[in-house]
Motif scaffolding. Structure first.
Motif, mmCIF file in Angstrom:
data_model
loop_
_atom_site.group_PDB
_atom_site.id
_atom_site.type_symbol
_atom_site.label_atom_id
_atom_site.label_comp_id
_atom_site.label_asym_id
_atom_site.label_seq_id
_atom_site.Cartn_x
_atom_site.Cartn_y
_atom_site.Cartn_z
ATOM 1 N N VAL A 28 25.528 2.372 61.952
ATOM 2 C CA VAL A 28 25.385 2.276 63.416
ATOM 3 C C VAL A 28 25.926 3.556 64.028
ATOM 4 C CG1 VAL A 28 25.745 0.839 65.450
ATOM 5 C CG2 VAL A 28 25.912 -0.192 63.158
ATOM 6 N N PRO A 29 25.049 4.545 64.268
ATOM 7 C CA PRO A 29 25.525 5.838 64.758
ATOM 8 C C PRO A 29 26.319 5.711 66.065
ATOM 9 C CG PRO A 29 23.230 5.991 64.078
ATOM 10 C CD PRO A 29 23.595 4.540 64.051
ATOM 11 N N GLY A 30 27.402 6.464 66.159
ATOM 12 C CA GLY A 30 28.189 6.506 67.389
ATOM 13 C C GLY A 30 29.209 5.409 67.530
ATOM 14 N N VAL A 31 29.280 4.530 66.532
ATOM 15 C CA VAL A 31 30.089 3.310 66.621
ATOM 16 C C VAL A 31 31.159 3.319 65.525
ATOM 17 C CG1 VAL A 31 29.870 0.824 66.091
ATOM 18 C CG2 VAL A 31 28.442 1.871 67.865
ATOM 19 N N VAL A 32 32.247 2.592 65.766
ATOM 20 C CA VAL A 32 33.355 2.496 64.818
ATOM 21 C C VAL A 32 32.884 2.004 63.440
ATOM 22 C CG1 VAL A 32 33.925 0.119 65.531
ATOM 23 C CG2 VAL A 32 35.707 1.586 64.552
ATOM 24 N N GLY A 33 33.525 2.526 62.395
ATOM 25 C CA GLY A 33 33.163 2.155 61.030
ATOM 26 C C GLY A 33 33.158 0.659 60.762
ATOM 27 N N ALA A 34 34.049 -0.056 61.411
ATOM 28 C CA ALA A 34 34.231 -1.482 61.122
ATOM 29 C C ALA A 34 32.985 -2.333 61.347
ATOM 30 C CB ALA A 34 35.379 -2.040 61.967
ATOM 31 N N ARG A 35 32.028 -1.833 62.134
ATOM 32 C CA ARG A 35 30.804 -2.626 62.387
ATOM 33 C C ARG A 35 29.711 -2.326 61.379
ATOM 34 N NH1 ARG A 35 34.398 -5.243 64.717
ATOM 35 N NH2 ARG A 35 35.270 -4.284 66.572
ATOM 36 N N ALA A 50 38.494 3.061 62.794
ATOM 37 C CA ALA A 50 39.289 2.869 64.019
ATOM 38 C C ALA A 50 40.735 3.294 63.808
ATOM 39 C CB ALA A 50 39.244 1.407 64.445
ATOM 40 N N GLY A 51 41.188 3.216 62.536
ATOM 41 C CA GLY A 51 42.583 3.538 62.229
ATOM 42 C C GLY A 51 42.834 4.990 61.869
ATOM 43 N N ASN A 52 41.793 5.837 61.966
ATOM 44 C CA ASN A 52 42.004 7.254 61.666
ATOM 45 C C ASN A 52 43.188 7.777 62.492
ATOM 46 O OD1 ASN A 52 41.390 9.765 60.440
ATOM 47 N ND2 ASN A 52 40.064 10.394 62.151
ATOM 48 N N ARG A 53 44.071 8.509 61.847
ATOM 49 C CA ARG A 53 45.277 9.100 62.476
ATOM 50 C C ARG A 53 46.324 8.041 62.861
ATOM 51 N NH1 ARG A 53 43.660 13.024 67.196
ATOM 52 N NH2 ARG A 53 45.853 13.485 66.976
#
Ligand SMILES: [Mo]
Ligand SMILES: [Mo]
Lengths: 383, 383
Positions: free
Chosen positions: B207-214, B103-106
């Motif tokens: 979880v494809p398509g979803v933020v890494g945090a999950r 979510a924090g990319n960039r």
């Protein structure tokens, strides 16, 4: 011959078009294309039938409900179902509140960047109704199609046609039609009434979350095909392109047909150029996103985008994955006493955290579709 | 007591963290958070395991695969499954190529607008691997859960924990886990190898398509709950807010937990500040969107957004609804002889025709998540 030339002179194919509400703002009389004024549109969550935006590609056909039959082709080697309205009413009735938006909504803003081909829609080519009818899924299964389909398409043909006999047509992916949560309808009711003539009487397709152009009215035929509908409107229209692509070099096969639409919001009050009272301002509008994505937030700026405030979303939170209808929203905020004008902007966020782009020029495309940049309204503050 | 104080002084909970690839750019050593340089990242569709970005919230736990068991809670009144790695390997093995993005990319770009709380990620907190494992759906059904679930959540707990014993945790909607086309995995392989310690050995959620945090690593426990995971990272982090919301007035309950991420693209070559040869320039990068939405186009500007050209997407067209991995892209274009510098921009479009916003300030949020504005690189042209 004489008879034929007399036909050509005297017969207006639009002669039997229905009467329309006088408040509608007409973009084209023949075919009839019109939108409600924004101040009326933003007034009610459900758009009254007479004010619902109308996007006709062809004359409105006159259809006798007593003899009407929908043709539903079966799988290869199977039979074609021919369903009367009574037959369709015998399927379980589903009622779904769905916002329909024309791909060309807000085209007039895009046209200010550089000319585009298409009707000069304002921001009112969007409306919301409760639709009632049979699920397309149920009808397709009845016709013998498997609910766990392959990568095929459901093709629709309207009973409206041009002088050469070419009918309006479009298609959607079979997977969407078969999705039990997709809520795709063959609708015979609009806000509890039979469909009005301008909205597809006696039967139309309603595809929640998808561009209006696929929601074929005056539906005559449904079939399954490995390919998309061959119609002009599926293959050579209703697609987005890079701003550098103009009519001299467009390759329509290079872009996918628009299905789901991106996140959108518009200010319905105050109106552009209005003079507002000092003290405080109330800003109202609508917000919607395609694909069943819910609106989670609308940000409003009064100072051209320097600072933002969160608007209040009206109505209830939306069901995840099935947020088919818009949210109306409003913000009441103080106006600093030394401000002589407001540059009001709105921008919405959907539950995939998709946002609207800041400006329209970088999303310009030759057909003027998909305008979803921030909506801006400039008003004066009375002294 | 003495022993306890000696423990506090001498025991580094990060002492058993694994060795890492020297090319990684480290944002935090303890916990370890690092990203690959963009020129390496943009080099290959599949990111080599040692270069895959690493986002750890806590020390890497040391887990003995021989005794490891995953706990999967059954429905109310049911039993808990305790599954060894061998048990998990007996489920049908699925292999899916999936791009993971933090979510924090960039975030570093957003931090330039106004300070934010979080690791100072560049544009490399995203990577792609082929993951192999059991489908979460199959395991949940085995544990007695119904595939046509209600509006519940699947909660994950990691075996990583802080000094108080609190484990990392997150949840996803049950509907996503049960969707046969959702491809949610309990993965024990990454690019054909056992998971590396930094990526969740021996088992993680993908979880494809979803933020890494999950996508919880070092997975210890799976349960179904009517509520989202109570963890800090689900409830008090990884959410987006209006730019006006800062730490003094944030209400974390007012925003939904990030699941699907919005459309994203980044220039990986040339690099910021580089001097390029005259004649022509090759621009390369990646593009990805959440929710299985495919990338349909990447537009590139060399002149700060005045004009745009369409980049060439590499690889194959993506499956509709299951476009889980990024597309690499490139554009080679002439550089006018009188240009001394290029202001290169990229922006992507997904198959819902979602686009990236022009600028970062209007999407600023206090946690610095969801930066997906146009990516910009400024380069000099050698004389
Ligand atoms: Mo339309
Ligand atoms: Mo993350």
């Amino acid at each position: 011959d004489e008879e034929r030339s007399s036909d050509q002179v005297c017969t207006d194919p639009y002669a039997s078009d229905p009467p329309r509400h006088p408040a509608l703002q007409i973009n084209s009389q023949k075919p009839f294309n019109a939108e409600p004024p924004l101040e009326l549109l933003g007034e009610s969550y459900i758009t009254p039938n007479p004010l619902f935006f109308t996007r006709n590609h062809l004359p409105v056909p006159t259809i006798d409900p007593a003899t009407y039959h929908l043709q539903v082709e079966g799988p290869p080697g199977g039979q074609t179902l021919s369903l009367s309205l009574d037959d369709l009413r015998r399927f379980p009735k589903h009622q779904v509140t769905v916002t329909l938006q024309c791909a060309g909504n807000r085209r007039s803003e895009m046209a200010q960047v550089k000319s585009v081909k298409g009707l000069n829609w304002g921001a009112g080519a969007i409306s919301t109704a409760q639709w009632g009818g049979a699920r397309l899924r149920d009808v397709l299964i009845q016709a013998g199609h498997s609910p766990s389909g392959s990568e095929a398409h459901v093709c629709f043909e309207g009973l409206d046609s041009d002088p050469t006999g070419t009918a309006y047509g479009a298609s959607i992916p079979l997977a969407r039609a078969m999705d039990p949560e997709g809520d795709v309808l063959l609708a015979y009711e609009m806000n509890g009434q039979p469909l009005p003539p301008d909205h597809g009487f006696p039967l139309r397709v309603v595809v929640p979350g998808v561009v209006g152009a696929r929601q074929v009215k005056w539906l005559g035929k449904v079939s399954i095909s490995p390919e998309e509908s061959p119609s002009h409107w599926q293959r050579r229209d209703y697609k987005g392109f890079c701003p550098s692509v103009d009519w001299d070099k467009v390759d329509f096969d290079s872009a996918p047909a628009i299905q789901e639409l991106p996140v959108q919001s518009v200010i319905t009050e105050p109106r552009e150029g209005q003079t507002i009272e000092p003290g405080e301002v109330t800003v109202k509008g609508y917000a919607w996103s395609g694909g069943g994505r819910a609106i989670i937030r609308v940000d409003v700026s009064l100072d051209g985008g320097l600072t933002w405030q969160e608007a209040k979303l009206e109505g209830e939170a939306q069901a995840p994955r099935r947020a088919w209808a818009w949210r109306l929203w409003q913000l009441t905020a103080p106006v600093p006493t030394d401000w002589k004008e407001l540059n009001i902007i709105c921008k919405a966020v959907d539950d995939g955290y998709n946002v609207q782009p800041d400006t329209v020029a970088p999303i310009w495309n030759l057909r003027g579709v998909l305008t979803n940049s921030w909506h801006r309204v400039h008003v004066q503050v009375a002294p």
